[in-house]
Design a protein around this motif. Structure first.
Motif, PDB file in Angstrom:
ATOM      1  N   ALA A 304       6.834   1.243   9.317  1.00  8.39           N
ATOM      2  CA  ALA A 304       7.913   2.183   9.020  1.00  8.39           C
ATOM      3  C   ALA A 304       8.717   1.731   7.809  1.00  8.39           C
ATOM      4  CB  ALA A 304       8.822   2.332  10.247  1.00  8.39           C
ATOM      5  N   VAL A 305       9.019   0.430   7.733  1.00 12.10           N
ATOM      6  CA  VAL A 305       9.757  -0.109   6.592  1.00 12.10           C
ATOM      7  C   VAL A 305       8.960   0.065   5.309  1.00 12.10           C
ATOM      8  CG1 VAL A 305      10.642  -2.217   5.533  1.00 12.10           C
ATOM      9  CG2 VAL A 305      11.118  -1.735   7.941  1.00 12.10           C
ATOM     10  N   PHE A 306       7.688  -0.294   5.344  1.00 12.92           N
ATOM     11  CA  PHE A 306       6.870  -0.243   4.130  1.00 12.92           C
ATOM     12  C   PHE A 306       6.637   1.194   3.673  1.00 12.92           C
ATOM     13  CE2 PHE A 306       4.804  -4.459   5.591  1.00 12.92           C
ATOM     14  CZ  PHE A 306       5.918  -5.151   5.139  1.00 12.92           C
ATOM     15  N   ALA A 307       6.557   2.103   4.616  1.00  8.31           N
ATOM     16  CA  ALA A 307       6.360   3.509   4.247  1.00  8.31           C
ATOM     17  C   ALA A 307       7.529   4.029   3.423  1.00  8.31           C
ATOM     18  CB  ALA A 307       6.173   4.359   5.502  1.00  8.31           C
ATOM     19  N   GLU A 308       8.743   3.540   3.694  1.00  8.74           N
ATOM     20  CA  GLU A 308       9.909   3.959   2.919  1.00  8.74           C
ATOM     21  C   GLU A 308      10.092   3.122   1.660  1.00  8.74           C
ATOM     22  OE1 GLU A 308      13.600   4.902   4.808  1.00  8.74           O
ATOM     23  OE2 GLU A 308      12.676   4.936   6.803  1.00  8.74           O
ATOM     24  N   LEU A 309       9.664   1.871   1.725  1.00  3.54           N
ATOM     25  CA  LEU A 309       9.861   0.978   0.588  1.00  3.54           C
ATOM     26  C   LEU A 309       8.845   1.215  -0.527  1.00  3.54           C
ATOM     27  CD1 LEU A 309      11.396  -1.400  -0.611  1.00  3.54           C
ATOM     28  CD2 LEU A 309       9.930  -2.946   0.727  1.00  3.54           C
ATOM     29  N   ALA A 310       7.626   1.564  -0.163  1.00  2.00           N
ATOM     30  CA  ALA A 310       6.560   1.707  -1.158  1.00  2.00           C
ATOM     31  C   ALA A 310       6.887   2.714  -2.267  1.00  2.00           C
ATOM     32  CB  ALA A 310       5.244   2.061  -0.469  1.00  2.00           C
ATOM     33  N   PRO A 311       7.372   3.927  -1.950  1.00  2.00           N
ATOM     34  CA  PRO A 311       7.679   4.855  -3.044  1.00  2.00           C
ATOM     35  C   PRO A 311       8.808   4.367  -3.946  1.00  2.00           C
ATOM     36  CG  PRO A 311       8.354   5.763  -0.915  1.00  2.00           C
ATOM     37  CD  PRO A 311       7.520   4.573  -0.631  1.00  2.00           C
ATOM     38  N   ILE A 313       9.317   1.218  -4.771  1.00  2.00           N
ATOM     39  CA  ILE A 313       8.692   0.239  -5.659  1.00  2.00           C
ATOM     40  C   ILE A 313       7.797   0.940  -6.685  1.00  2.00           C
ATOM     41  CG2 ILE A 313       7.082  -1.705  -5.749  1.00  2.00           C
ATOM     42  CD1 ILE A 313       8.119  -2.530  -2.990  1.00  2.00           C
ATOM     43  N   ALA A 314       7.103   1.956  -6.257  1.00  7.63           N
ATOM     44  CA  ALA A 314       6.243   2.695  -7.180  1.00  7.63           C
ATOM     45  C   ALA A 314       7.052   3.278  -8.326  1.00  7.63           C
ATOM     46  CB  ALA A 314       5.500   3.798  -6.427  1.00  7.63           C
ATOM     47  N   HIS A 315       8.229   3.821  -8.025  1.00 10.41           N
ATOM     48  CA  HIS A 315       9.085   4.359  -9.088  1.00 10.41           C
ATOM     49  C   HIS A 315       9.540   3.243 -10.035  1.00 10.41           C
ATOM     50  CE1 HIS A 315       9.530   8.599  -8.199  1.00 10.41           C
ATOM     51  NE2 HIS A 315       9.654   8.319  -6.907  1.00 10.41           N
ATOM     52  N   GLY A 316       9.772   2.059  -9.492  1.00  7.56           N
ATOM     53  CA  GLY A 316      10.160   0.946 -10.351  1.00  7.56           C
ATOM     54  C   GLY A 316       9.032   0.470 -11.238  1.00  7.56           C
ATOM     55  N   ALA A 317       7.803   0.628 -10.773  1.00 11.07           N
ATOM     56  CA  ALA A 317       6.649   0.184 -11.553  1.00 11.07           C
ATOM     57  C   ALA A 317       6.280   1.152 -12.665  1.00 11.07           C
ATOM     58  CB  ALA A 317       5.448  -0.016 -10.623  1.00 11.07           C
ATOM     59  N   LEU A 318       6.626   2.414 -12.525  1.00 12.50           N
ATOM     60  CA  LEU A 318       6.188   3.427 -13.494  1.00 12.50           C
ATOM     61  C   LEU A 318       6.652   3.152 -14.925  1.00 12.50           C
ATOM     62  CD1 LEU A 318       6.428   6.762 -11.456  1.00 12.50           C
ATOM     63  CD2 LEU A 318       4.384   5.517 -12.178  1.00 12.50           C
ATOM     64  N   PRO A 319       7.904   2.726 -15.174  1.00 11.93           N
ATOM     65  CA  PRO A 319       8.273   2.422 -16.563  1.00 11.93           C
ATOM     66  C   PRO A 319       7.417   1.313 -17.171  1.00 11.93           C
ATOM     67  CG  PRO A 319      10.232   2.586 -15.186  1.00 11.93           C
ATOM     68  CD  PRO A 319       9.057   2.594 -14.266  1.00 11.93           C
ATOM     69  N   VAL A 320       7.056   0.328 -16.377  1.00 15.37           N
ATOM     70  CA  VAL A 320       6.208  -0.764 -16.860  1.00 15.37           C
ATOM     71  C   VAL A 320       4.820  -0.230 -17.194  1.00 15.37           C
ATOM     72  CG1 VAL A 320       5.213  -3.011 -16.288  1.00 15.37           C
ATOM     73  CG2 VAL A 320       7.487  -2.404 -15.445  1.00 15.37           C
ATOM     74  N   LEU A 321       4.303   0.633 -16.341  1.00 16.86           N
ATOM     75  CA  LEU A 321       2.990   1.217 -16.582  1.00 16.86           C
ATOM     76  C   LEU A 321       2.999   2.107 -17.817  1.00 16.86           C
ATOM     77  CD1 LEU A 321       2.144   2.102 -12.881  1.00 16.86           C
ATOM     78  CD2 LEU A 321       0.935   0.434 -14.295  1.00 16.86           C
ATOM     79  N   ALA A 322       4.070   2.860 -17.996  1.00 17.19           N
ATOM     80  CA  ALA A 322       4.140   3.781 -19.128  1.00 17.19           C
ATOM     81  C   ALA A 322       4.195   3.049 -20.465  1.00 17.19           C
ATOM     82  CB  ALA A 322       5.363   4.687 -18.979  1.00 17.19           C
ATOM     83  N   VAL A 347       1.872   0.743  -2.111  1.00 18.53           N
ATOM     84  CA  VAL A 347       2.393   0.972  -3.457  1.00 18.53           C
ATOM     85  C   VAL A 347       1.280   1.467  -4.377  1.00 18.53           C
ATOM     86  CG1 VAL A 347       3.399  -0.141  -5.491  1.00 18.53           C
ATOM     87  CG2 VAL A 347       4.257  -0.699  -3.212  1.00 18.53           C
ATOM     88  N   ARG A 348       0.112   0.837  -4.282  1.00 18.87           N
ATOM     89  CA  ARG A 348      -1.019   1.253  -5.110  1.00 18.87           C
ATOM     90  C   ARG A 348      -1.369   2.717  -4.843  1.00 18.87           C
ATOM     91  NH1 ARG A 348      -6.356   2.162  -4.782  1.00 18.87           N
ATOM     92  NH2 ARG A 348      -6.284   1.873  -2.535  1.00 18.87           N
ATOM     93  N   THR A 349      -1.429   3.084  -3.572  1.00 15.63           N
ATOM     94  CA  THR A 349      -1.769   4.459  -3.215  1.00 15.63           C
ATOM     95  C   THR A 349      -0.729   5.432  -3.740  1.00 15.63           C
ATOM     96  OG1 THR A 349      -2.925   3.725  -1.217  1.00 15.63           O
ATOM     97  CG2 THR A 349      -2.191   6.023  -1.278  1.00 15.63           C
ATOM     98  N   HIS A 350       0.558   5.075  -3.615  1.00 17.74           N
ATOM     99  CA  HIS A 350       1.621   5.977  -4.063  1.00 17.74           C
ATOM    100  C   HIS A 350       1.579   6.150  -5.585  1.00 17.74           C
ATOM    101  CE1 HIS A 350       5.359   8.142  -3.139  1.00 17.74           C
ATOM    102  NE2 HIS A 350       5.724   7.778  -4.355  1.00 17.74           N
ATOM    103  N   ILE A 351       1.349   5.098  -6.319  1.00 15.33           N
ATOM    104  CA  ILE A 351       1.275   5.195  -7.779  1.00 15.33           C
ATOM    105  C   ILE A 351       0.133   6.124  -8.191  1.00 15.33           C
ATOM    106  CG2 ILE A 351       0.711   3.922  -9.891  1.00 15.33           C
ATOM    107  CD1 ILE A 351       2.227   1.536  -8.740  1.00 15.33           C
ATOM    108  N   ARG A 352      -1.006   5.948  -7.566  1.00 16.55           N
ATOM    109  CA  ARG A 352      -2.175   6.743  -7.950  1.00 16.55           C
ATOM    110  C   ARG A 352      -2.028   8.210  -7.564  1.00 16.55           C
ATOM    111  NH1 ARG A 352      -7.514   2.849  -7.266  1.00 16.55           N
ATOM    112  NH2 ARG A 352      -6.651   1.094  -8.463  1.00 16.55           N
ATOM    113  N   ARG A 353      -1.300   8.463  -6.495  1.00 21.43           N
ATOM    114  CA  ARG A 353      -1.110   9.854  -6.078  1.00 21.43           C
ATOM    115  C   ARG A 353      -0.031  10.568  -6.873  1.00 21.43           C
ATOM    116  NH1 ARG A 353      -1.210   9.277   0.553  1.00 21.43           N
ATOM    117  NH2 ARG A 353      -3.496   9.011   0.785  1.00 21.43           N
ATOM    118  N   SER A 354       0.938   9.810  -7.391  1.00 17.27           N
ATOM    119  CA  SER A 354       2.102  10.449  -8.015  1.00 17.27           C
ATOM    120  C   SER A 354       2.161  10.288  -9.528  1.00 17.27           C
ATOM    121  CB  SER A 354       3.390   9.867  -7.408  1.00 17.27           C
ATOM    122  OG  SER A 354       3.468   8.473  -7.649  1.00 17.27           O
TER     123      SER A 354
END
Length: 396
Positions: A304-311, A313-322, A347-354
């Motif tokens: 439950a914690v990771f399900a809320e935390l992963a998105p 973290i994914a948003h935080g990773a996007l500027p680095v990826l861009a 996190v990997r799944t959320h990044i790839r989906r979004s």
């Protein structure tokens, strides 16, 4: 007058051979004269002369006798590891961690010192002197053998101005001229680096970044940062402040996750994660306490914690990826460590989906004290160079 160590002269050649033999001893451990000759391609008489010079200089010693079958045993030699050492230091808001780095690269005990409750009782010089003395005492070295110290801080030091910035957890430390101040009063070579950068060094030398062409370490604890490794070189920025992504505004796409969050620190930094953990019944006095309890929580709570935390973290990773598009993102710091492979996969799944990016996302594998381990590994190379420079000086 030409130096007797000008290139091509006997003095220069002797120094080169001595450095070669010392390097072999550092890389391979205990060696006989004959083995040094075999590995270096030097004749047996030359190898014997080198060993004699290094032993007379107090740089190596006879460590053991090795049986070669028929005939007398052969003396085997090792490097004196106490001739040149460094001390790695990790300064956090609540503690000072330190350990010795010697030329062998061996691991030594980590000592932890509490920081004074009042900032008025602290100083940079006092903190580092205490760390050096304590690390040497527990490892059995004399402080006089210390030649360099490498300090990890929750902040950045501008290499152009020697100015400390982004550091709120170092009361009593000067913001200007910090490195010069410490070098002057300690009489040592001093390095100061961001904690995430040092953790990335550990990831490269002993963690998830080994053999990687490059990666981004997303450091998540009370603070937030990212360190970029490009083929083993770290991107620090002109002012030493590269990777301070906690100051980036929250993207519009993340507004629904936490409408009150203004920047990425608000979205996925320590206070935000603490609130999230409390929401799911994970209690504790500090973020570290809560993360320790998360590790041992039920699978339902962790999920439950990771399900809320992963998105988040994914948003935080996007500027680095861009901007940099690293092939691998390593989740590190206390939060990444607690999340492990389960959080990394989410996190990997959320990044790839979004988004349009599809990096590999992995959890750190360094273990305890990643900042200290990175500083240690960097210092091993420094003290080895210092010891090899002693050999050149002997022939000068």
């Amino acid at each position: 007058m030409a130096s007797k160590n000008a290139q091509g002269t006997p003095g220069w050649l002797g120094a080169v051979n001595d450095r070669t033999a010392m390097t072999l001893l550092l890389d391979h451990g205990v060696l006989t004269r004959n083995r040094i000759g075999e590995l270096s391609g030097l004749s047996k008489p030359t190898a014997a002369q080198i060993v004699s010079r290094l032993e007379e200089a107090g740089l190596i010693y006879e460590a053991t006798q090795i049986s070669g079958g028929r005939g007398p045993n052969a003396a085997a030699y090792s490097v004196h590891t106490d001739r040149a050492i460094g001390v790695a230091v990790d300064i956090t808001a609540t503690a000072i961690n330190a350990t010795v780095a010697d030329v062998s690269g061996a691991e030594h005990p980590v000592v932890t010192l509490s920081v004074p409750r009042s900032g008025g009782e602290r100083s940079a010089l006092g903190d580092i002197r205490s760390a050096i003395d304590a690390a040497c005492a527990v490892a059995g070295f004399e402080p006089s053998a210390v030649r360099s110290v490498l300090i990890g801080v929750q902040g950045a030091v501008d290499p152009r101005t020697d100015e400390l910035s982004f550091a709120e957890s170092l009361p009593g430390w000067p913001r200007r001229g910090l490195r010069a101040h410490l070098e002057e009063h300690l009489g040592l070579t001093v390095g100061i680096d961001n904690d995430a950068n040092l953790a990335a060094i550990a990831e490269r030398t002993r963690g998830a970044g080994v053999d990687s062409p490059g990666f981004a370490l997303l450091w998540m604890g009370n603070g937030l940062g990212v360190s970029i490794d490009q083929n083993g070189a770290l991107l620090r920025g002109a002012a030493g402040g590269a990777g301070e992504i906690g100051y980036l505004p929250v993207p519009v796409t993340a507004a629904a996750i936490d409408p009150a969050a203004n920047d990425l620190q608000d979205l996925m930094g320590g206070p935000a994660v603490s609130r999230l953990l409390r929401t799911h019944g994970v209690q504790g006095r500090t973020l570290g306490d809560r993360l320790d309890r998360l590790v041992t929580a039920t699978s339902a709570v962790r999920s439950a914690v990771f399900a809320e935390l992963a998105p988040r973290i994914a948003h935080g990773a996007l500027p680095v990826l861009a901007v940099l598009d690293p092939g691998t993102i390593v989740l590190g710091g206390p939060i990444g460590t607690a999340g492990g492979s389960q959080l990394a996969e989410l996190v990997r799944t959320h990044i790839r989906r979004s988004s349009r990016w599809s990096p590999d996302v992995v959890a750190t594998t360094v273990g305890a004290h990643p900042v200290l381990r990175g500083a240690h590994d960097a210092l091993v190379a420094d003290v080895r160079t210092s010891l090899l420079d002693d050999i050149t000086a002997l022939s000068a």
